[in-house]
Motif scaffolding. Structure first.
Motif, PDB file in Angstrom:
ATOM      1  N   ARG A 100     -53.837  14.086 -72.437  1.00 25.01           N
ATOM      2  CA  ARG A 100     -52.777  13.870 -72.996  1.00 25.01           C
ATOM      3  C   ARG A 100     -52.006  12.408 -72.625  1.00 25.01           C
ATOM      4  N   LEU A 101     -51.282  11.566 -73.270  1.00 27.12           N
ATOM      5  CA  LEU A 101     -50.490  10.455 -73.221  1.00 27.12           C
ATOM      6  C   LEU A 101     -49.253  10.751 -73.054  1.00 27.12           C
ATOM      7  N   THR A 102     -48.115   9.666 -72.092  1.00 23.46           N
ATOM      8  CA  THR A 102     -46.529  10.592 -71.786  1.00 23.46           C
ATOM      9  C   THR A 102     -46.129   9.642 -73.356  1.00 23.46           C
ATOM     10  N   GLU A 103     -46.806   8.664 -73.981  1.00 24.11           N
ATOM     11  CA  GLU A 103     -45.961   8.159 -75.149  1.00 24.11           C
ATOM     12  C   GLU A 103     -47.318   7.774 -75.190  1.00 24.11           C
ATOM     13  N   MET A 104     -47.012   7.184 -76.981  1.00 20.50           N
ATOM     14  CA  MET A 104     -47.629   6.304 -77.876  1.00 20.50           C
ATOM     15  C   MET A 104     -46.884   5.269 -78.434  1.00 20.50           C
ATOM     16  N   GLU A 105     -45.939   4.862 -77.858  1.00 21.37           N
ATOM     17  CA  GLU A 105     -45.359   3.510 -78.517  1.00 21.37           C
ATOM     18  C   GLU A 105     -46.191   2.442 -77.337  1.00 21.37           C
ATOM     19  N   GLY A 106     -46.384   1.018 -77.395  1.00 27.77           N
ATOM     20  CA  GLY A 106     -46.899  -0.007 -77.284  1.00 27.77           C
ATOM     21  C   GLY A 106     -47.764  -0.027 -76.716  1.00 27.77           C
ATOM     22  N   LEU A 107     -49.045   0.846 -76.763  1.00 30.05           N
ATOM     23  CA  LEU A 107     -50.594   0.981 -75.801  1.00 30.05           C
ATOM     24  C   LEU A 107     -51.241   0.126 -76.885  1.00 30.05           C
ATOM     25  N   ARG A 108     -52.307  -0.444 -75.812  1.00 28.37           N
ATOM     26  CA  ARG A 108     -53.063  -1.397 -75.838  1.00 28.37           C
ATOM     27  C   ARG A 108     -54.579  -0.730 -75.425  1.00 28.37           C
ATOM     28  N   THR A 109     -55.406  -1.235 -75.819  1.00 28.33           N
ATOM     29  CA  THR A 109     -57.145  -1.436 -75.647  1.00 28.33           C
ATOM     30  C   THR A 109     -56.731  -1.841 -73.654  1.00 28.33           C
ATOM     31  N   GLY A 110     -57.281  -1.080 -73.367  1.00 28.96           N
ATOM     32  CA  GLY A 110     -57.701  -1.934 -71.770  1.00 28.96           C
ATOM     33  C   GLY A 110     -56.586  -2.156 -71.000  1.00 28.96           C
ATOM     34  N   MET A 111     -55.203  -1.575 -71.351  1.00 29.94           N
ATOM     35  CA  MET A 111     -53.981  -1.409 -70.986  1.00 29.94           C
ATOM     36  C   MET A 111     -54.083  -0.155 -69.387  1.00 29.94           C
ATOM     37  N   GLU A 112     -53.502  -0.770 -68.053  1.00 25.81           N
ATOM     38  CA  GLU A 112     -53.699  -0.079 -66.933  1.00 25.81           C
ATOM     39  C   GLU A 112     -52.592   1.525 -67.197  1.00 25.81           C
ATOM     40  N   MET A 113     -53.944   2.504 -67.119  1.00 27.46           N
ATOM     41  CA  MET A 113     -52.842   3.473 -66.514  1.00 27.46           C
ATOM     42  C   MET A 113     -53.378   4.072 -65.530  1.00 27.46           C
ATOM     43  N   GLU A 114     -51.884   4.750 -65.299  1.00 29.11           N
ATOM     44  CA  GLU A 114     -52.353   6.248 -63.977  1.00 29.11           C
ATOM     45  C   GLU A 114     -51.277   7.432 -64.632  1.00 29.11           C
ATOM     46  N   ILE A 115     -52.332   8.424 -63.770  1.00 28.76           N
ATOM     47  CA  ILE A 115     -51.968  10.128 -64.076  1.00 28.76           C
ATOM     48  C   ILE A 115     -50.410  10.558 -63.451  1.00 28.76           C
ATOM     49  N   VAL A 116     -49.779  11.142 -64.526  1.00 25.82           N
ATOM     50  CA  VAL A 116     -48.797  12.085 -63.415  1.00 25.82           C
ATOM     51  C   VAL A 116     -48.818  13.238 -64.544  1.00 25.82           C
ATOM     52  N   LEU A 117     -47.628  13.956 -63.210  1.00 21.90           N
ATOM     53  CA  LEU A 117     -47.844  16.074 -64.404  1.00 21.90           C
ATOM     54  C   LEU A 117     -46.583  15.984 -65.009  1.00 21.90           C
ATOM     55  N   VAL A 118     -46.905  16.582 -66.313  1.00 21.16           N
ATOM     56  CA  VAL A 118     -46.207  16.289 -67.360  1.00 21.16           C
ATOM     57  C   VAL A 118     -45.580  17.914 -67.377  1.00 21.16           C
ATOM     58  N   PRO A 119     -44.508  18.519 -67.768  1.00 20.44           N
ATOM     59  CA  PRO A 119     -44.212  19.597 -68.065  1.00 20.44           C
ATOM     60  C   PRO A 119     -45.174  19.716 -69.529  1.00 20.44           C
ATOM     61  N   PHE A 120     -45.412  21.946 -69.744  1.00 24.17           N
ATOM     62  CA  PHE A 120     -46.354  22.100 -70.798  1.00 24.17           C
ATOM     63  C   PHE A 120     -45.639  22.902 -71.203  1.00 24.17           C
ATOM     64  N   ARG A 121     -45.157  23.759 -70.383  1.00 22.81           N
ATOM     65  CA  ARG A 121     -44.640  24.902 -71.666  1.00 22.81           C
ATOM     66  C   ARG A 121     -43.865  25.589 -70.137  1.00 22.81           C
ATOM     67  N   THR A 122     -43.675  27.019 -70.706  1.00 23.03           N
ATOM     68  CA  THR A 122     -42.983  28.004 -69.523  1.00 23.03           C
ATOM     69  C   THR A 122     -43.743  29.024 -69.696  1.00 23.03           C
ATOM     70  N   ASP A 123     -44.336  29.547 -68.940  1.00 20.19           N
ATOM     71  CA  ASP A 123     -44.725  30.722 -68.889  1.00 20.19           C
ATOM     72  C   ASP A 123     -43.822  31.947 -69.022  1.00 20.19           C
ATOM     73  N   ASP A 124     -44.448  32.964 -68.474  1.00 25.62           N
ATOM     74  CA  ASP A 124     -43.535  34.303 -68.986  1.00 25.62           C
ATOM     75  C   ASP A 124     -43.016  35.267 -67.802  1.00 25.62           C
ATOM     76  N   ASP A 125     -43.132  34.722 -66.370  1.00 17.88           N
ATOM     77  CA  ASP A 125     -42.476  35.413 -65.605  1.00 17.88           C
ATOM     78  C   ASP A 125     -41.027  33.454 -65.470  1.00 17.88           C
ATOM     79  N   GLY A 126     -41.132  33.017 -66.462  1.00 25.34           N
ATOM     80  CA  GLY A 126     -40.135  31.008 -66.062  1.00 25.34           C
ATOM     81  C   GLY A 126     -40.553  30.476 -65.136  1.00 25.34           C
ATOM     82  N   ASN A 127     -41.869  30.135 -65.452  1.00 27.44           N
ATOM     83  CA  ASN A 127     -41.995  29.400 -64.184  1.00 27.44           C
ATOM     84  C   ASN A 127     -42.690  28.142 -65.492  1.00 27.44           C
ATOM     85  N   GLN A 128     -42.349  26.827 -64.908  1.00 19.18           N
ATOM     86  CA  GLN A 128     -42.448  25.861 -65.228  1.00 19.18           C
ATOM     87  C   GLN A 128     -44.468  24.983 -64.933  1.00 19.18           C
ATOM     88  N   VAL A 129     -44.957  25.164 -66.141  1.00 18.98           N
ATOM     89  CA  VAL A 129     -46.618  25.101 -66.585  1.00 18.98           C
ATOM     90  C   VAL A 129     -46.768  23.392 -66.538  1.00 18.98           C
TER      91      VAL A 129
END
Ligand code: ZN
Length: 144
Positions: A100-129
Motif C-alpha cells: 500500500r502507499l500512504t498517498e497518491m499525490e506527487g509520486l515519481r518513479t524512483g523516489m525514495e520511500m520508507e515503511i510506516v504502519l497505518v490503520p487498516f480496520r477495526t476488528d470485532d474486539d475493537g482493536n485497531q488492526v
C-alpha cells in the motif's frame, strides 16, 4: 484501543521503526518477501529470517479502486471501502515489495520511500488492526 498487526510474521512493529520480515536463502542469497520455506531459485530449503530495508525506491504504482478479492483481502468493503494507492517498492539488492502507499499525490518513479504502519480496520474486539504501507521520505513535495 489496542493495536494489532493484520497478520503475524509479516512485519516487526513493536518499535517506531517497523521492518518487513522476509527470508534469505543461506545457499544462494536470494531474498523473498513474504517468507518462504524453500528457495525459489535453487534447491535449498535453508531459509533464514531476514529483516528487509526500511527504505527503497518507488518502481510502479496504481490506484486500487475497488476491494480486492476476499480472501485474502479482509478490509472494508461496500460503502466503507476507500480507494488507496498500491505500488511496488524496490528494496535495493533485496526484493521488490508489493505494498500500500500512504498517498497518491506527487509520486515519481524512483523516489525514495520508507515503511510506516497505518490503520487498516477495526476488528470485532475493537482493536485497531494495522498494516504496512510505504510513504515518500520527507513527504511527496519536499523529497525532490
Ligand atoms: Zn537459494
Amino acid at each position: 484501543m489496542a493495536r494489532v498487526p493484520v497478520a503475524e510474521g509479516v512485519f516487526t512493529w513493536s518499535s517506531d521503526e517497523p521492518r518487513l520480515i522476509g527470508s534469505r536463502c543461506t545457499a544462494c542469497g536470494i531474498v523473498t518477501f513474504p517468507t518462504q520455506d524453500s528457495c525459489p531459485r535453487c534447491p535449498s530449503t535453508e531459509m533464514a529470517e531476514h529483516l528487509l530495508s526500511r527504505r527503497g525506491r518507488l518502481w510502479a504504482w496504481t490506484t486500487q479502486e475497488f476491494p480486492p478479492p476476499s480472501p485474502p483481502y479482509a478490509g472494508p468493503t461496500g460503502q466503507a471501502f476507500v480507494p488507496y494507492g498500491v505500488g511496488y517498492v524496490d528494496l535495493a539488492g533485496e526484493v521488490r515489495v508489493e505494498t500500500r502507499l500512504t498517498e497518491m499525490e506527487g509520486l515519481r518513479t524512483g523516489m525514495e520511500m520508507e515503511i510506516v504502519l497505518v490503520p487498516f480496520r477495526t476488528d470485532d474486539d475493537g482493536n485497531q488492526v494495522v498494516t504496512f504501507a510505504f510513504r515518500p521520505v520527507g513527504g511527496a513535495k519536499s523529497s525532490a
